[in-house]
Enzyme design. Sequence first.
Site, PDB file in Angstrom:
ATOM      1  N   HIS A   1      96.589  57.764  29.638  1.00 24.66           N
ATOM      2  CA  HIS A   1      96.668  57.061  30.931  1.00 24.66           C
ATOM      3  C   HIS A   1      98.105  56.750  31.335  1.00 24.66           C
ATOM      4  O   HIS A   1      98.337  55.850  32.142  1.00 24.66           O
ATOM      5  CB  HIS A   1      95.880  55.746  30.876  1.00 24.66           C
ATOM      6  CG  HIS A   1      94.403  55.893  31.054  1.00 24.66           C
ATOM      7  ND1 HIS A   1      93.619  56.612  30.204  1.00 24.66           N
ATOM      8  CD2 HIS A   1      93.565  55.403  32.005  1.00 24.66           C
ATOM      9  CE1 HIS A   1      92.354  56.547  30.595  1.00 24.66           C
ATOM     10  NE2 HIS A   1      92.292  55.832  31.689  1.00 24.66           N
TER      11      HIS A   1
ATOM     12  N   ASP B   1      96.421  61.804  34.538  1.00 23.43           N
ATOM     13  CA  ASP B   1      96.034  62.285  33.208  1.00 23.43           C
ATOM     14  C   ASP B   1      94.711  63.049  33.229  1.00 23.43           C
ATOM     15  O   ASP B   1      94.411  63.777  32.289  1.00 23.43           O
ATOM     16  CB  ASP B   1      95.896  61.105  32.256  1.00 23.43           C
ATOM     17  CG  ASP B   1      97.134  60.237  32.224  1.00 23.43           C
ATOM     18  OD1 ASP B   1      97.827  60.222  31.208  1.00 23.43           O
ATOM     19  OD2 ASP B   1      97.424  59.569  33.245  1.00 23.43           O
TER      20      ASP B   1
ATOM     21  N   GLU C   1      86.485  58.193  42.696  1.00 26.69           N
ATOM     22  CA  GLU C   1      85.836  57.148  41.909  1.00 26.69           C
ATOM     23  C   GLU C   1      86.387  55.780  42.278  1.00 26.69           C
ATOM     24  O   GLU C   1      87.596  55.572  42.264  1.00 26.69           O
ATOM     25  CB  GLU C   1      86.052  57.422  40.419  1.00 26.69           C
ATOM     26  CG  GLU C   1      85.378  58.709  39.963  1.00 26.69           C
ATOM     27  CD  GLU C   1      85.996  59.285  38.712  1.00 26.69           C
ATOM     28  OE1 GLU C   1      86.773  58.591  38.038  1.00 26.69           O
ATOM     29  OE2 GLU C   1      85.710  60.463  38.418  1.00 26.69           O
TER      30      GLU C   1
ATOM     31  N   SER D   1      82.921  62.495  38.020  1.00 25.20           N
ATOM     32  CA  SER D   1      82.782  63.949  37.966  1.00 25.20           C
ATOM     33  C   SER D   1      84.028  64.599  38.550  1.00 25.20           C
ATOM     34  O   SER D   1      83.968  65.272  39.587  1.00 25.20           O
ATOM     35  CB  SER D   1      81.544  64.381  38.771  1.00 25.20           C
ATOM     36  OG  SER D   1      80.383  63.675  38.391  1.00 25.20           O
ATOM     37  N   GLU D   2      85.157  64.429  37.897  1.00 24.58           N
ATOM     38  CA  GLU D   2      86.433  64.910  38.454  1.00 24.58           C
ATOM     39  C   GLU D   2      86.416  66.364  38.907  1.00 24.58           C
ATOM     40  O   GLU D   2      86.892  66.675  40.009  1.00 24.58           O
ATOM     41  CB  GLU D   2      87.577  64.674  37.475  1.00 24.58           C
ATOM     42  CG  GLU D   2      88.024  63.221  37.370  1.00 24.58           C
ATOM     43  CD  GLU D   2      87.102  62.386  36.516  1.00 24.58           C
ATOM     44  OE1 GLU D   2      86.193  62.941  35.883  1.00 24.58           O
ATOM     45  OE2 GLU D   2      87.306  61.158  36.470  1.00 24.58           O
TER      46      GLU D   2
HETATM   47  C1  LIG Z   1      87.674  61.225  33.037  1.00 31.33           C
HETATM   48  C2  LIG Z   1      87.812  59.786  33.416  1.00 31.33           C
HETATM   49  N1  LIG Z   1      87.485  59.406  34.674  1.00 31.33           N
HETATM   50  C3  LIG Z   1      87.618  58.127  35.057  1.00 31.33           C
HETATM   51  C4  LIG Z   1      88.098  57.174  34.188  1.00 31.33           C
HETATM   52  C5  LIG Z   1      88.274  55.729  34.636  1.00 31.33           C
HETATM   53  N2  LIG Z   1      87.187  54.927  34.038  1.00 31.33           N
HETATM   54  C6  LIG Z   1      87.329  54.317  32.848  1.00 31.33           C
HETATM   55  S1  LIG Z   1      85.909  53.583  32.347  1.00 31.33           S
HETATM   56  C7  LIG Z   1      85.103  54.055  33.756  1.00 31.33           C
HETATM   57  C8  LIG Z   1      83.675  53.664  33.949  1.00 31.33           C
HETATM   58  C9  LIG Z   1      82.843  54.217  32.850  1.00 31.33           C
HETATM   59  O1  LIG Z   1      81.542  53.770  32.997  1.00 31.33           O
HETATM   60  P1  LIG Z   1      80.539  53.979  31.803  1.00 31.33           P
HETATM   61  O2  LIG Z   1      80.600  55.389  31.333  1.00 31.33           O
HETATM   62  O3  LIG Z   1      79.219  53.477  32.246  1.00 31.33           O
HETATM   63  O4  LIG Z   1      81.124  53.094  30.631  1.00 31.33           O
HETATM   64  P2  LIG Z   1      81.220  51.499  30.647  1.00 31.33           P
HETATM   65  O5  LIG Z   1      82.561  51.152  31.193  1.00 31.33           O
HETATM   66  O6  LIG Z   1      80.104  50.980  31.484  1.00 31.33           O
HETATM   67  O7  LIG Z   1      81.083  51.115  29.213  1.00 31.33           O
HETATM   68  C10 LIG Z   1      85.923  54.793  34.592  1.00 31.33           C
HETATM   69  C11 LIG Z   1      85.538  55.372  35.883  1.00 31.33           C
HETATM   70  C12 LIG Z   1      88.437  57.611  32.879  1.00 31.33           C
HETATM   71  N3  LIG Z   1      88.948  56.751  31.979  1.00 31.33           N
HETATM   72  N4  LIG Z   1      88.263  58.904  32.527  1.00 31.33           N
END
Ligand SMILES: Cc1ncc(C[n+]2csc(CCOP(=O)(O)OP(=O)(O)O)c2C)c(N)n1
Lengths: 324, 324, 347, 347
Positions: B129, B85, B29, B59-60
């Site tokens: 985190h 985490d 990601e 999609s981990e």
């Molecule tokens: C399981 C997981 N994978 C990756 C992350 C890192 N991360 C935090 S927010 C984010 C983007 C999320 O996008 P979206 O679901 O569209 O929410 P938005 O930030 O746009 O409100 C990512 C990749 C995380 N916190 N948890």
Amino acid sequence: MPKLAYRDALKQALNDAMREDPDIFLIGEEVGRYGGAYGVTKGLIDEFGVERVLDTPISEPAIVGTAVGAAMAGMRPVAELMYVDFLGMTMDQLCNQAAKIRYMFGGQIGVPMVLRTQGGTGRSAGAQHSQSLEAYVMHTPGLRLAMPATVYDAYHLLRQALKQPDPVVFIEHKSLYAMSEEVDLTVPPPDWGKAAIRRQGSDLVIVSYSRQVHYALQAAEELAKQGIEVTVIDTRTLNPLDFETIRKEVEKTGKAMVVSEAAMTCGVAAELAARITEECFDFLEEPVVRVAGEDIPISVSVALEKHSVPTPERIVDTARKMLA
Amino acid sequence: MPKLAYRDALKQALNDAMREDPDIFLIGEEVGRYGGAYGVTKGLIDEFGVERVLDTPISEPAIVGTAVGAAMAGMRPVAELMYVDFLGMTMDQLCNQAAKIRYMFGGQIGVPMVLRTQGGTGRSAGAQHSQSLEAYVMHTPGLRLAMPATVYDAYHLLRQALKQPDPVVFIEHKSLYAMSEEVDLTVPPPDWGKAAIRRQGSDLVIVSYSRQVHYALQAAEELAKQGIEVTVIDTRTLNPLDFETIRKEVEKTGKAMVVSEAAMTCGVAAELAARITEECFDFLEEPVVRVAGEDIPISVSVALEKHSVPTPERIVDTARKMLA
Amino acid sequence: MNEVISSIEPASSNSGLLAHYKAMRRIRTFEDRVGELYLRGESAGSMLHLSIGEESAAVGVSAAMRDGDTFTTHHRGHGIFLARGADPDRMMSEIGGKASGYCSGKGGSMHIADMTLGHLGANAIVGGGIPAVVGAALVAKRRGKGNVSIAFFGDGAMQQGILYESMNMAALWNLPAVFVCINNQWGMGTRIDQATKATALHERAASFGLNAETVDGLDVLDVVDAATRIVDGARAGTPGFLAVDCFRFFGHGRKDKSPYRSEKEEAEGRAKDPVLHARNLLMDQGVSEADLNALDDAVSAEMDATIDFAKASDEPDLSSMFRDVFAPGEPEPEPVQARIDRVLARE
Amino acid sequence: MNEVISSIEPASSNSGLLAHYKAMRRIRTFEDRVGELYLRGESAGSMLHLSIGEESAAVGVSAAMRDGDTFTTHHRGHGIFLARGADPDRMMSEIGGKASGYCSGKGGSMHIADMTLGHLGANAIVGGGIPAVVGAALVAKRRGKGNVSIAFFGDGAMQQGILYESMNMAALWNLPAVFVCINNQWGMGTRIDQATKATALHERAASFGLNAETVDGLDVLDVVDAATRIVDGARAGTPGFLAVDCFRFFGHGRKDKSPYRSEKEEAEGRAKDPVLHARNLLMDQGVSEADLNALDDAVSAEMDATIDFAKASDEPDLSSMFRDVFAPGEPEPEPVQARIDRVLARE
Ligand SMILES: Cc1ncc(C[n+]2csc(CCOP(=O)(O)OP(=O)(O)O)c2C)c(N)n1
Ligand SMILES: Cc1ncc(C[n+]2csc(CCOP(=O)(O)OP(=O)(O)O)c2C)c(N)n1
Ligand SMILES: [Mg+2]
Ligand SMILES: [Mg+2]
């Protein structure tokens, strides 16, 4: 006294608890109509109906997550993971959610759920159905962990788990389900979190849990014939861990062995050995010896599987060397 | 000598390795356009294109599973998990698949992938985190585990990880990314799996890894002022574990402390303490002391976070007590 | 007009546009203030995600909710919590990691919760809070009070498998569960069409048997209508899914400058401003600019005060560190220091 | 006729029905034999899952595959592996946990694999083998030889989230990946309609942007046609999904008597027998019963021999226990016994 099987004691515990507490319900794969992969929940769906015995799709992460939400909303779910080997799919919901919610939210709410599962070797079930993964759980702050070795404990530890305010991972052993013992369940149980001294000896203390307790007791029998008297401690729960009982016994003999089916490196045996050493150092005449699972996957081959985990023979042999 | 940041050394390693080996590709990601949540992969997508730097959906489980399949099919994926985490979502693919495939399939094929991730405290990132989950990995047979503490190791351990025939979990520390050191990357690295003695002393051995190595060295400085000379060992990798180096040093001083940011119970510190004790028992004048993370979740509160893991002050204080 | 200004009750589906406007304005202003606090380095947490641009999703769906309904949010959930009636003072101090916060400073922005308002928790795991609503909905159905449980998450979470497992179970069991995807078009630096080929998000939910719609978030009243349909359907036993199209005005985190977005996209996105849109509609309807300014000023004053409250609050006491790992009355985990001291003081 | 009898080459999409029949018969007979071995307690493993009733899925999809294509299977994958050309002797001995097996007796029925045939492995984790095909398809696309990678799994796996993550990635990247759901109607004691409301399984895949179809598995030629469409589409860059409707003739495991199924359902299910159906079609086409009996006998003889081979094979040597945890040349993990002895022999 009547004989009861480990499997049936677990069912009895669920049955009694569900009758007492209407907020308890079962949720998992094949727990209803099928009666559980190992028959633990057989018949409960007839007793309590589909409202309280929920057969789920094959969706482990969501099963655990659903239990978390139901627990927060005020009920007391008993989620079943058919094999502890599937823990890897659910550890986010178990370790990042269930285990941390009370803390992250400043104590506003707890997650009183029980995750019932089973592990261990003995059925030639292969690398993905024979593991002992309790160390993942014991290492995670916020989770309780119970692993019954006896029929009596299968019943009472599960009853006690179902009264805990925090998430409890309850790991049964697949090779114990068919074990029957004469048992009087009306005898009041020790407090939750207390270890049991299964045999008292003067030469060596063996600390174990789950199926390995029986191997330790078999070994103790054999050793007694050879004039070696060992104390066998069954921790019963790993969180809470009753270290005081372990300390008292180890200080008496000055020799300790820990026996665990989990892989040795970074496993439960490592924690027990480290803890005993740091707390009883001046009493130890020998290093605490770890008789644990090999650091390898489990083979489907019966021959290889058997030797991948501790055996009574190895416990005997190790004890004799420790006392040589 | 030029100064280089830990973050940039990692990027340099990926850059050099990708130029050497066309089968290496990055998948995770935000590793591409965004350049990585902590900037480690910034610019690599311009250098190597979208074919070799794959931005993925969130999609981990499938990211790790995709890496497993690509590795089996002959390439060498570097999958990134933004935070260690998130391991809980991926442990089935990592521990039931990647770690066991070579064994289950009787040695037919291996899974030469690297799972890059980062962990630890220091950014007030909260309970989900800020964890140190290396014990889950160290406990799982079939996985290699590297945790670089220095800029030099960030580069060379990653280069070496990218030559391993088996899956390597490579855990960086979020608080080290900005750390700069004068470093000559052309100095040939020690063999994969060799520990490094970061400081030589005669009174006490401190065994650590990752960020805590720096805390141990800070503590050593302070202790030296007080006339206490400590040896600081950086294990560099936890699997393989270079126990021989630890043994030699501990046998010299007879006193050992292990320092780890992971939760104490059933953590890496437990394994190191148990191992040192069983192998060096007759040389130990004191129990091996564990200075580890607390058995609690990490708070977002800066104050609480700081005290949830070992600090240089605690290392100093503990060393002084050990030598009192 | 005045009672609207003074009230901070959550707007309901039959509240007028003015109430919805105020609810959105409070979110917008709160986020402005917390963003400033953060940029000044006075908030705890290295991460802060603002919901500016998404106010109509929070307010519109909230309007379809009632007392006893529960919900989980994601890492960008301040707006939803406010719309449900949160105390902005305690939110601000929680985000600041202070003892007076909702979670005593242990949770912060990404782990804020309030059981009294049915907020089962924000989540720092994308998708992490989704299955909990299946469990909460299961309980709601048992309790028979007609409540629903709603999961709020972003478009990025549409690619997390646990969402499909959760929707499938909700459909299978006819649960009063709703899945609300706030589609702000971006997940960090990944635009939705870079995360999936299937950008008609509601179709996926429909394929699992849920009532599923997508609504444009520009006009809060459209969101209220769609949300009311979906939520009422869930109360009647058919779980629902609603995607609310909007735009993430700021970066992923407050400090992210979104270099991966074009000027043009930024401009077009910010043009879709639900707060401004509602304000203009109100003026068209004859509400005077003076009244609206008065309302805005009242909200500003309220939110300025949250900063003072947070600043005036104490850091959590170190003694609270071992509390809440387990229930009150249970022994706390032994501190490492205590263990070390016991081990070394043994002679 | 004779060359068909003697050949064990995988049938291709343009092989005649006779070749498909033989391929299916070999699966049916192999499963019969392994079932007997198991019931006699001579196979390793407490679990054995037979694919009887699903032969057309294995043979039909296999017919659309070619050399260099890779695949993963599930816990009921014997048939697919045989259809791809597996040596039944080495299969039988692996299932028996013998050293002469495909995985030296370490894997067994649920972890059998053969890289030379592109079999990336069976899996004991429902859904566990699905994402690997995304990675293998990624590599196939890079290598540019027109190969595909196919995941075979059951209807129960349709409720595993990782399937949707995998299909989404495959669609996003236009990968030559195919997802084949062998819908035998049951997952252990759970009928598909007890696991989901959305029983039109292909619609879910379609909602993620894949070419998706459902085909009745009664007639293997129908499966060949559908599989060829889907697989060729994947080779051309659009990943596909195919659900093959069939029936699980036996219990979940060989010993499960399926008490949860009605007589009627059993009877109706077994009536949908793809092997018998093909046999009848062949006779309608004028193939003599004598020839078919000869073919069946030849297959029986071949499969009887696998039992002898397995029995004659040795158990794996204990010395192999620490091998293959890591690559050849890497130090093996230290045996617990060796550690104990070193610790205790220290003086
Ligand atoms: C399981 C997981 N994978 C990756 C992350 C890192 N991360 C935090 S927010 C984010 C983007 C999320 O996008 P979206 O679901 O569209 O929410 P938005 O930030 O746009 O409100 C990512 C990749 C995380 N916190 N948890
Ligand atoms: C992750 C996981 N969950 C549960 C199981 C236990 N289990 C093995 S097979 C099976 C049923 C699978 O049904 P389906 O996918 O339809 O395959 P079939 O058995 O019908 O071929 C279950 C629940 C497992 N092996 N792995
Ligand atoms: Mg988004
Ligand atoms: Mg099935």
